[in-house]
Design an enzyme around this catalytic site. Structure first.
Site, PDB file in Angstrom:
ATOM      1  N   GLU B  67       5.619  54.756  -8.886  1.00 34.97           N
ATOM      2  CA  GLU B  67       6.812  55.605  -8.751  1.00 34.97           C
ATOM      3  C   GLU B  67       8.094  54.789  -8.619  1.00 34.97           C
ATOM      4  OE1 GLU B  67       3.990  56.073  -7.132  1.00 34.97           O
ATOM      5  OE2 GLU B  67       3.334  58.144  -7.464  1.00 34.97           O
ATOM      6  N   PHE B 129      -2.465  67.221   4.236  1.00 36.61           N
ATOM      7  CA  PHE B 129      -2.800  66.121   3.338  1.00 36.61           C
ATOM      8  C   PHE B 129      -1.606  65.808   2.426  1.00 36.61           C
ATOM      9  CE2 PHE B 129      -4.563  64.624  -0.783  1.00 36.61           C
ATOM     10  CZ  PHE B 129      -4.969  63.381  -0.340  1.00 36.61           C
ATOM     11  N   GLN B 130      -1.203  64.561   2.414  1.00 36.84           N
ATOM     12  CA  GLN B 130      -0.072  64.072   1.615  1.00 36.84           C
ATOM     13  C   GLN B 130       1.239  64.787   1.938  1.00 36.84           C
ATOM     14  OE1 GLN B 130      -1.335  63.784  -2.547  1.00 36.84           O
ATOM     15  NE2 GLN B 130      -2.094  61.727  -2.101  1.00 36.84           N
ATOM     16  N   LYS B 179       4.488  73.480  -3.131  1.00 37.52           N
ATOM     17  CA  LYS B 179       3.557  73.840  -4.192  1.00 37.52           C
ATOM     18  C   LYS B 179       3.550  75.355  -4.448  1.00 37.52           C
ATOM     19  CE  LYS B 179      -0.861  72.333  -5.983  1.00 37.52           C
ATOM     20  NZ  LYS B 179      -2.084  71.580  -5.720  1.00 37.52           N
ATOM     21  N   MET B 492      16.331  31.835  -5.105  1.00 37.64           N
ATOM     22  CA  MET B 492      17.549  32.052  -4.338  1.00 37.64           C
ATOM     23  C   MET B 492      17.316  31.794  -2.850  1.00 37.64           C
ATOM     24  SD  MET B 492      20.647  32.580  -4.552  1.00 37.64           S
ATOM     25  CE  MET B 492      21.462  33.550  -5.807  1.00 37.64           C
TER      26      MET B 492
HETATM   27  C1  LIG Z   1      12.372  43.596  -2.637  1.00 36.54           C
HETATM   28  C2  LIG Z   1      13.046  42.349  -2.207  1.00 36.54           C
HETATM   29  N1  LIG Z   1      12.434  41.512  -1.345  1.00 36.54           N
HETATM   30  C3  LIG Z   1      13.029  40.369  -0.958  1.00 36.54           C
HETATM   31  C4  LIG Z   1      14.267  40.034  -1.407  1.00 36.54           C
HETATM   32  C5  LIG Z   1      14.956  38.743  -0.949  1.00 36.54           C
HETATM   33  N2  LIG Z   1      15.194  37.851  -2.078  1.00 36.54           N
HETATM   34  C6  LIG Z   1      16.394  37.763  -2.705  1.00 36.54           C
HETATM   35  S1  LIG Z   1      16.394  36.706  -3.967  1.00 36.54           S
HETATM   36  C7  LIG Z   1      14.791  36.281  -3.705  1.00 36.54           C
HETATM   37  C8  LIG Z   1      14.109  35.270  -4.555  1.00 36.54           C
HETATM   38  C9  LIG Z   1      13.930  35.730  -5.942  1.00 36.54           C
HETATM   39  O1  LIG Z   1      13.046  34.840  -6.580  1.00 36.54           O
HETATM   40  P1  LIG Z   1      12.743  34.969  -8.107  1.00 36.54           P
HETATM   41  O2  LIG Z   1      12.460  36.386  -8.460  1.00 36.54           O
HETATM   42  O3  LIG Z   1      11.704  33.983  -8.460  1.00 36.54           O
HETATM   43  O4  LIG Z   1      14.136  34.604  -8.780  1.00 36.54           O
HETATM   44  P2  LIG Z   1      14.982  33.246  -8.715  1.00 36.54           P
HETATM   45  O5  LIG Z   1      15.877  33.324  -7.527  1.00 36.54           O
HETATM   46  O6  LIG Z   1      14.012  32.119  -8.623  1.00 36.54           O
HETATM   47  O7  LIG Z   1      15.748  33.244  -9.984  1.00 36.54           O
HETATM   48  C10 LIG Z   1      14.270  36.992  -2.619  1.00 36.54           C
HETATM   49  C11 LIG Z   1      12.910  36.833  -2.101  1.00 36.54           C
HETATM   50  C12 LIG Z   1      14.886  40.945  -2.294  1.00 36.54           C
HETATM   51  N3  LIG Z   1      16.104  40.743  -2.777  1.00 36.54           N
HETATM   52  N4  LIG Z   1      14.242  42.069  -2.692  1.00 36.54           N
END
Ligand SMILES: Cc1ncc(C[n+]2csc(CCOP(=O)(O)OP(=O)(O)O)c2C)c(N)n1
Lengths: 174, 577
Positions: B67, B129-130, B179, B492
Site C-alpha cells: 500500500e 478484525f482488521q 463495509k 547521506m
Molecule cells: C524511511 C526513511 N528512513 C530513514 C531515513 C534517514 N535517511 C536519510 S538519507 C538515508 C540514507 C540513504 O541511503 P541510500 O538510499 O543508499 O542513498 P545515498 O545517500 O547513499 O545516495 C537515510 C537512512 C529516511 N530518510 N527515510
C-alpha cells in the site's frame, strides 16, 4: 513571556474536529488547561473555548493552524484582560454539616454560591466565578470535608465587539 | 456489456438510480475524471474491488505490491500531471500502510484522495478484525478526513474530498468507508463540490499589499527571488518567468520549486538550502529585498533563523495564511493564489537589469564550479561519481525527462545537476524525505505522463525499501527507467557520521544483494556499470529502451555532497568542502 490565552473557535459541528484541534496543541507541546465545547447560537455551529499558557507568537501560529482546518469558520485569541470569563464549580458536602456547622451557611452566603440540591446524605453547592474565587471557596470549605469537587472549563466573551456575529449571520444564510 | 455501457452514459447526466455504495464509489471517481487508481485489496474493501472488476474498461486499477507503493504512485501521478492521485486500500494494515505516503503528500502539498475500507458500522469501536481507527491515525497528516457509515453519504463525501484535495493549498484527503455502506443500495446522483461554507481555499487578494510589494521590489538595489513549489501548484510558471525577465532579479529555487523555471535560464542561479548552491545560499544574507514566491521557509532552506536574511526586507507571496511569519518575519505579506498575485504585480514592476548584483552570483558560482561542480561532473579520480551519471542522463535526454529521485546523497546530486526544460519534471520527497518514495512514484509519474521519459534515481538503501514494486513494473509493463547509484552505504547518513560523528559508521554499511539478478527475476532488462568507459553506452541503451530498464552504477563509496549548510548553521556558513 508565557501568559494565559483564551482561544475561541467557531466550527461546523462535525465528528473528528476535536481531535484535529487538540492535535495542533499536542504537536507543539502546549498543554490545554481547559476546554469547553458546545453548540453555539447557530444550529450545527460549535464553539470551542480553549485555555492554554503560551507566548503570543505561539498563540498566533496556533490560531493560524486552527483556522486552516476545513471545518473551522473562525478562530480568535484573547488574553485574560481582554475577556470576561467564568468557570463553574460544584461542591458536594455531607448534609449533616449544613445543620451542624453554622459557619458553612455563612460561607455560602458570603461567597454568593447557590445551593443546587439538598438530599438526605449530601447537598451540592454551585459557585460561578473566576478561578481564584472558586479556589477561595474550596479553601474555605475544605476543612469541613468536601465529598466531591468538580470544576468546568472556562466560558468567555471578549470585551471588545467581535465581527463573529456578522460572520455567523452570513454563515447561517449560506 | 451493453447494459453496462448504457448505465455509464447515464452517469454523466447524474440521473438518480439505485446503486450500491461500492458502485457509487466508482461512479464518483469517474465523475471526478479519475482514470487510474492505485491500490491493494482486502476484506473490508472487497465490494469496491468487485465493482472495479465490472468497470475495468473505464477505470484502470493498478495493483501495487504494498500500500505504501500505492500511495507513492498516486503522488507521482499527481506531481507529474497536476491532477488528483487516487489510492485505495483495505482496513487495518492496508490503511496504516498508506500512512507514510499520506504524510509525505501532506507536507509536500500533493493532491491525493485515499479511500480505505472499514469494518461494518455495528462493529466500529469493538476492536473487530482488521479494525483500526484510521481517522484518528491520519488526522494529523491529512488536509481532511471523513468516515462514511451510510451509502447515501458517499457522493457528497467524495465530491468534497476531491474539491478539498485539489483546491487552495492542495493536500491528501482520506475517506474511510464502512463495509455496510459499500453494500447498501441507495438512489445515486452526483454533484461536484465547488464550495464549502467554512473553507476559503484562496485568501482574498489585497491590491494595497501588491502595491507595497511592487514599491519595495522597484526600490531594491540587490533584490533576490526564491521560488517554491507554489509556482508549480499554482500554474504560475509563465508569470514567474515574466517577472524575473522584466525585473532582472536573480532567482533561486527550493528543492520542490525546481523545474518551475528552466534550469538554463540565465536568471536561474540554482537551488537554495542545505545542499543548495553556494551563491544563492550566501547571497540570501546579502540581498536587500528577499522575494519569496510560493515557498514556506522550510528549516532545510533557512538554516539558523536568527541569522537568516536579517538585512533584507522580506516580501512573501503565499496562498496559506498560516505560513506568513511562521518561520521568517515578513515586511509585506501578499496573500492569494500566486498566479493571480503575480499577474497583478507584473504591470507595477519596473524594467531593470541589476548587472553588478548579478556578477556577484556569477563570481560565487565560479568558486563553486572550481571547488565542487567540476569534480562532480568531470572527475579525474578513478571511481565514478553520482554527478557524472546525472550529467550523462542530461546529455541523453536533453533536459526533457522527468527525474524522480529518492532520498539521500543521490537525491541532492540529482536535484543539483539534473537539467529541466519543462515544469513538473522534478519529483522527489522534499518535506518528509521518505526513502522508498522514488520507485513507486516513478511508476505513477510515467503512467500519468506516458509520453515523457521518466528516470528514477535511487540509492541502494532506499531502493530496498520498496523494491517489491518491480513486480508492479513487470506486471503493468510501465517503461520506467531505474538508476540505482550504489555506494554500498546509507550514504547521506554516512556523510553525517563522517563529518559530525568522528567517522563512526554505525549501521550504515550495506551488504547488498545482486540487484541485476533481482531485476532479471522480474524480467526487467538490467545492466551494471563499474567503469567510466561503460557509462555512456549504458545510459544510451537505457534511454533507448522501449521497456522498463534497470541500471546499477557502482559509484565511489565515500563521496560527500557539497556545498553543505550544516544543520542549525547559518546559510552564510555554506561549506564547500
Ligand atoms: C524511511 C526513511 N528512513 C530513514 C531515513 C534517514 N535517511 C536519510 S538519507 C538515508 C540514507 C540513504 O541511503 P541510500 O538510499 O543508499 O542513498 P545515498 O545517500 O547513499 O545516495 C537515510 C537512512 C529516511 N530518510 N527515510
Amino acid at each position: 513571556m508565557n501568559e494565559s490565552y483564551t482561544v475561541s473557535v467557531y466550527s461546523e459541528n462535525n465528528i473528528g474536529l476535536l481531535n484535529r484541534i487538540s492535535a495542533i496543541f499536542l504537536k507543539r507541546h502546549i498543554n490545554i488547561e481547559s476546554l469547553t465545547v458546545s453548540e453555539c447560537e447557530i444550529e450545527n455551529v460549535s464553539r470551542f473555548v480553549i485555555v492554554a499558557d503560551m507566548d503570543e507568537d505561539q498563540v498566533r501560529k496556533i490560531v493560524g493552524q486552527i483556522e486552516k482546518q476545513i471545518e473551522v469558520i473562525k478562530a480568535y485569541y484573547h488574553t485574560d484582560e481582554e475577556t470576561i470569563y467564568q468557570e463553574t464549580a460544584l461542591f458536594k458536602i455531607k448534609s449533616s454539616l449544613l445543620f451542624d456547622e453554622r459557619q458553612i451557611q455563612n460561607i455560602i452566603k458570603q461567597s454568593n454560591a447557590n445551593i443546587v440540591t439538598v438530599a438526605r446524605e449530601f447537598f451540592v453547592i454551585e459557585k460561578t466565578g473566576r478561578r481564584h474565587e472558586t479556589d477561595a471557596l474550596y479553601d474555605e470549605l475544605a476543612p469541613f470535608g468536601i465529598m466531591q469537587f468538580v470544576r468546568s472549563g472556562r466560558i468567555a466573551v471578549s470585551k471588545t465587539e467581535m465581527n463573529i456575529s456578522a460572520l455567523l449571520k452570513e454563515f447561517q444564510n449560506a | 456489456m451493453e447494459t453496462l455501457k448504457e448505465r455509464l452514459v447515464e452517469t454523466a447526466t447524474t440521473a438518480k438510480m439505485k446503486v450500491s455504495g461500492a458502485e457509487a464509489v466508482i461512479r464518483c471517481l469517474l465523475e471526478e475524471g479519475a482514470d487510474l487508481i492505485y491500490g491493494y485489496p482486502g476484506g473490508a474493501i472487497m465490494p469496491v474491488y468487485d465493482e472495479l472488476y465490472k468497470f475495468r474498461d473505464k477505470l484502470h486499477h493498478v495493483l501495487t505490491r504494498h500500500e505504501q507503493g500505492a500511495a507513492h504512485a498516486a503522488q507521482g501521478y499527481a506531481r507529474a500531471t497536476g491532477k488528483v492521485g487516487v489510492a485505495i486500500a483495505t482496513s487495518g494494515p492496508g490503511a496504516t500502510n498508506l500512512i507514510t505516503g499520506i504524510a509525505d503528500a501532506q507536507i509536500d502539498s500533493t493532491p491525493m484522495v485515499c479511500i480505505t475500507g472499514q469494518v461494518a458500522r455495528h462493529l466500529l469501536g469493538t476492536d473487530a478484525f482488521q479494525e483500526t481507527d484510521i481517522i484518528g491515525i491520519s488526522t494529523p497528516v491529512t488536509k481532511w478526513s471523513y468516515q462514511v457509515t451510510r451509502a447515501s453519504e458517499i457522493p457528497t463525501a467524495l465530491a468534497k474530498a476531491f474539491y478539498i484535495a485539489r483546491s487552495g493549498r492542495p493536500g491528501p484527503v482520506l475517506i474511510d468507508i464502512t463495509k455496510n455502506a459499500q453494500f447498501e443500495e441507495f438512489d445515486f446522483s452526483y454533484k461536484k463540490c465547488t464550495a464549502i461554507r467554512s473553507y476559503k481555499p484562496k485568501p482574498e487578494i489585497n491590491p494595497a499589499r501588491i502595491e507595497e510589494a511592487a514599491a519595495l521590489i522597484n526600490s531594491a538595489k540587490k533584490p533576490f527571488i526564491i521560488f517554491g513549489q507554489g509556482i508549480i501548484l499554482g500554474k504560475a510558471e509563465t508569470e514567474l518567468k515574466a517577472l524575473i525577465e522584466k525585473s532582472g532579479i536573480p532567482s533561486a529555487s527550493t528543492v520542490l520549486g525546481l523545474s518551475a523555471l528552466p534550469t538554463e535560464h540565465p536568471l536561474h542561479t540554482g537551488m537554495v538550502g542545505m545542499h543548495g548552491n553556494y551563491a544563492p545560499n550566501l547571497l540570501t544574507n546579502e540581498c536587500d529585498v528577499l522575494i519569496a514566491l510560493g515557498m514556506r521557509f522550510d528549516d532545510r532552506v533557512t538554516g539558523d533563523l536568527s541569522t537568516y536574511a536579517k538585512q533584507a526586507r522580506v516580501v512573501h507571496f503565499e496562498i496559506d495564511p498560516a505560513e506568513i511569519d511562521k518561520n521568517v518575519k515578513t515586511d509585506v505579506a501578499v496573500l492569494g493564489d500566486v498566479r493571480e498575485t503575480l499577474e497583478h504585480l507584473l504591470p507595477l514592476i519596473n524594467d531593470n537589469k541589476h548587472e553588478a548584483w548579478h556578477r556577484e552570483f556569477k563570481d560565487k558560482q565560479a568558486i563553486e564550479y572550481d571547488k565542487v561542480i567540476k569534480n562532480d561532473l568531470f572527475p579525474e579520480k578513478e571511481k565514478l561519481t553520482m554527478g557524472e551519471v546525472i550529467e550523462k542522463i542530461n546529455k541523453r535526454t536533453g533536459g526533457d525527462a522527468i527525474v524522480v529521485s529518492d532520498v539521500g546523497q543521490h537525491q541532492m546530486i540529482a536535484c543539483r545537476y539534473a537539467k529541466f526544460n519543462r515544469t513538473k519534471s522534478n519529483i522527489t520527497s522534499g518535506g518528509l524525505g521518505t526513502m522508498g518514495y522514488a520507485l513507486p512514484a516513478a511508476i505513477g509519474a510515467k503512467m500519468g505522463a506516458p509520453k515523457r521519459e521518466v528516470v528514477a534515481i535511487i540509492g541502494d538503501g532506499g531502493y530496498q525499501m520498496t523494491i517489491q514494486e518491480l513486480g508492479t513494473i513487470f506486471q503493468t509493463r510501465v517503461p520506467v527507467k531505474i538508476v540505482v547509484l550504489n555506494n554500498d552505504f546509507l550514504g547521506m547518513v554516512r556523510q553525517w557520521q563522517q563529518l559530525f560523528f568522528d567517522k563512526r559508521y554505525a549501521s550504515t554499511e550495506l551488504i547488498n544483494p545482486d540487484f541485476i539478478t533481482i531485476a532479471k527475476g522480474y524480467h526487467i532488462p538490467a545492466r551494471r556499470v563499474t567503469k567510466r568507459e561503460e557509462l555512456d553506452e549504458a545510459v544510451n541503451e537505457m534511454i533507448a529502451s522501449e521497456e522498463a530498464y534497470f541500471l546499477e552504477v557502482c559509484v565511489e563509496k565515500e563521496d560527500n555532497v557539497f556545498p553543505m549548510v550544516p544543520s542549525g548553521a547559518s546559510v552564510s556558513d555554506c561549506r564547500l568542502e
